[in-house]
Design a protein around this motif. Structure first.
Motif, PDB file in Angstrom:
ATOM      1  N   ARG A   1       0.849  -1.200   0.110  1.00  0.00           N
ATOM      2  CA  ARG A   1      -0.084   0.216   0.021  1.00  0.00           C
ATOM      3  C   ARG A   1       1.039   1.095   0.113  1.00  0.00           C
ATOM      4  O   ARG A   1       1.993   1.097   0.408  1.00  0.00           O
ATOM      5  CB  ARG A   1      -0.817  -0.015   1.234  1.00  0.00           C
TER       6      ARG A   1
ATOM      7  N   ILE B   1      13.002   7.870  -3.956  1.00  0.00           N
ATOM      8  CA  ILE B   1      12.666   8.977  -3.339  1.00  0.00           C
ATOM      9  C   ILE B   1      11.757   8.719  -2.208  1.00  0.00           C
ATOM     10  O   ILE B   1      10.763   7.920  -2.226  1.00  0.00           O
ATOM     11  CB  ILE B   1      12.053  10.287  -4.084  1.00  0.00           C
TER      12      ILE B   1
ATOM     13  N   PRO C   1       1.996  10.015   0.943  1.00  0.00           N
ATOM     14  CA  PRO C   1       1.471   8.960   0.127  1.00  0.00           C
ATOM     15  C   PRO C   1       1.499   9.181  -1.326  1.00  0.00           C
ATOM     16  O   PRO C   1       1.201  10.320  -1.849  1.00  0.00           O
ATOM     17  CB  PRO C   1       0.144   8.581   0.609  1.00  0.00           C
TER      18      PRO C   1
ATOM     19  N   VAL D   1       4.462   8.886  -3.409  1.00  0.00           N
ATOM     20  CA  VAL D   1       5.398   9.531  -4.153  1.00  0.00           C
ATOM     21  C   VAL D   1       6.126   8.703  -5.449  1.00  0.00           C
ATOM     22  O   VAL D   1       6.292   9.338  -6.168  1.00  0.00           O
ATOM     23  CB  VAL D   1       6.665   9.764  -3.034  1.00  0.00           C
ATOM     24  N   THR D   2       6.080   7.741  -5.059  1.00  0.00           N
ATOM     25  CA  THR D   2       6.752   6.544  -6.121  1.00  0.00           C
ATOM     26  C   THR D   2       5.762   6.436  -7.192  1.00  0.00           C
ATOM     27  O   THR D   2       4.544   5.773  -6.930  1.00  0.00           O
ATOM     28  CB  THR D   2       7.280   5.260  -5.534  1.00  0.00           C
TER      29      THR D   2
HETATM   30  N1  LIG Z   1       8.278   5.054  11.824  1.00  0.00           N
HETATM   31  C1  LIG Z   1       8.906   4.473  10.441  1.00  0.00           C
HETATM   32  N2  LIG Z   1       8.619   5.163   9.387  1.00  0.00           N
HETATM   33  C2  LIG Z   1       9.097   4.713   8.274  1.00  0.00           C
HETATM   34  C3  LIG Z   1       9.602   3.536   8.269  1.00  0.00           C
HETATM   35  N3  LIG Z   1       9.980   3.287   7.098  1.00  0.00           N
HETATM   36  C4  LIG Z   1       9.684   4.433   6.275  1.00  0.00           C
HETATM   37  N4  LIG Z   1       9.327   5.221   7.266  1.00  0.00           N
HETATM   38  C5  LIG Z   1       8.663   6.573   6.703  1.00  0.00           C
HETATM   39  O1  LIG Z   1       7.300   6.577   6.248  1.00  0.00           O
HETATM   40  C6  LIG Z   1       7.090   7.511   5.105  1.00  0.00           C
HETATM   41  C7  LIG Z   1       6.865   6.953   3.956  1.00  0.00           C
HETATM   42  O2  LIG Z   1       8.208   5.948   3.505  1.00  0.00           O
HETATM   43  P1  LIG Z   1       8.392   5.684   1.940  1.00  0.00           P
HETATM   44  O3  LIG Z   1       9.662   4.773   2.012  1.00  0.00           O
HETATM   45  O4  LIG Z   1       8.309   6.762   1.014  1.00  0.00           O
HETATM   46  O5  LIG Z   1       7.118   4.586   1.640  1.00  0.00           O
HETATM   47  P2  LIG Z   1       6.725   4.183   0.193  1.00  0.00           P
HETATM   48  O6  LIG Z   1       5.779   2.796   0.640  1.00  0.00           O
HETATM   49  O7  LIG Z   1       7.652   3.988  -0.585  1.00  0.00           O
HETATM   50  O8  LIG Z   1       5.445   5.249  -0.260  1.00  0.00           O
HETATM   51  P3  LIG Z   1       4.697   5.469  -1.633  1.00  0.00           P
HETATM   52  O9  LIG Z   1       6.005   5.570  -2.615  1.00  0.00           O
HETATM   53  O10 LIG Z   1       4.254   6.925  -1.445  1.00  0.00           O
HETATM   54  O11 LIG Z   1       3.965   4.389  -1.791  1.00  0.00           O
HETATM   55  C8  LIG Z   1       8.549   8.191   5.258  1.00  0.00           C
HETATM   56  O12 LIG Z   1       8.416   9.469   5.823  1.00  0.00           O
HETATM   57  C9  LIG Z   1       9.486   7.427   5.978  1.00  0.00           C
HETATM   58  O13 LIG Z   1      10.708   7.840   6.289  1.00  0.00           O
HETATM   59  C10 LIG Z   1       9.639   2.818   9.509  1.00  0.00           C
HETATM   60  O14 LIG Z   1      10.148   1.354   9.618  1.00  0.00           O
HETATM   61  N5  LIG Z   1       9.103   3.385  10.609  1.00  0.00           N
END
Ligand SMILES: Nc1nc2c(ncn2[C@@H]2O[C@H](COP(=O)(O)OP(=O)(O)OP(=O)(O)O)[C@@H](O)[C@H]2O)c(=O)[nH]1
Ligand SMILES: [Mg+2]
Length: 90
Positions: free
Chosen positions: A27, A46, A51, A53-54
């Motif tokens: 998700r 990035i 939510p 971003v990728t």
């Molecule tokens: N508390 C916490 N925050 C995390 C963790 N991993 C990622 N984050 C934070 O969660 C947010 C989203 O992280 P992303 O890695 O960009 O998430 P994503 O699943 O790639 O998001 P999309 O590309 O938008 O689907 C960022 O602000 C991260 O710093 C974790 O293990 N713990």
């Protein structure tokens, strides 16, 4: 389907077995790109608290133990698939 998002084979790949593909899927905003960057040891994808971003899949060559694989960061999958979100999910 995955062939379109992975670099074309180089001369070194010719005659080699097809490289396994590992995709990070989930998700939006659950930390997929953060995990991807941590695994490959680079800040290639990035990451952001926002939510969605990728968008495009990001492939990278990676060693799983001693096994070369292609690992792919992907955009978040939502149940609601309208507009660009639908294209990302596809
Ligand atoms: N508390 C916490 N925050 C995390 C963790 N991993 C990622 N984050 C934070 O969660 C947010 C989203 O992280 P992303 O890695 O960009 O998430 P994503 O699943 O790639 O998001 P999309 O590309 O938008 O689907 C960022 O602000 C991260 O710093 C974790 O293990 N713990
Ligand atoms: Mg991401």
């Amino acid at each position: 389907m995955t062939d379109s998002i992975i670099s074309p084979p180089s001369e070194l790949d010719i005659g080699q077995p097809r490289m396994p593909v590992i995709a990070i899927i989930g998700r939006p905003n659950v930390g997929k790109s953060t995990l991807f960057n941590r695994l490959i040891g680079k800040r290639r994808a990035i990451t952001d608290p926002t939510p969605g971003v990728t968008r495009d899949p990001i492939p990278e060559r990676w060693l799983l133990g001693n096994h070369p694989v292609t690992i792919i960061d992907s955009g978040g999958v939502k149940i609601d698939r309208e507009g660009l979100d639908g294209l990302v999910a596809d």
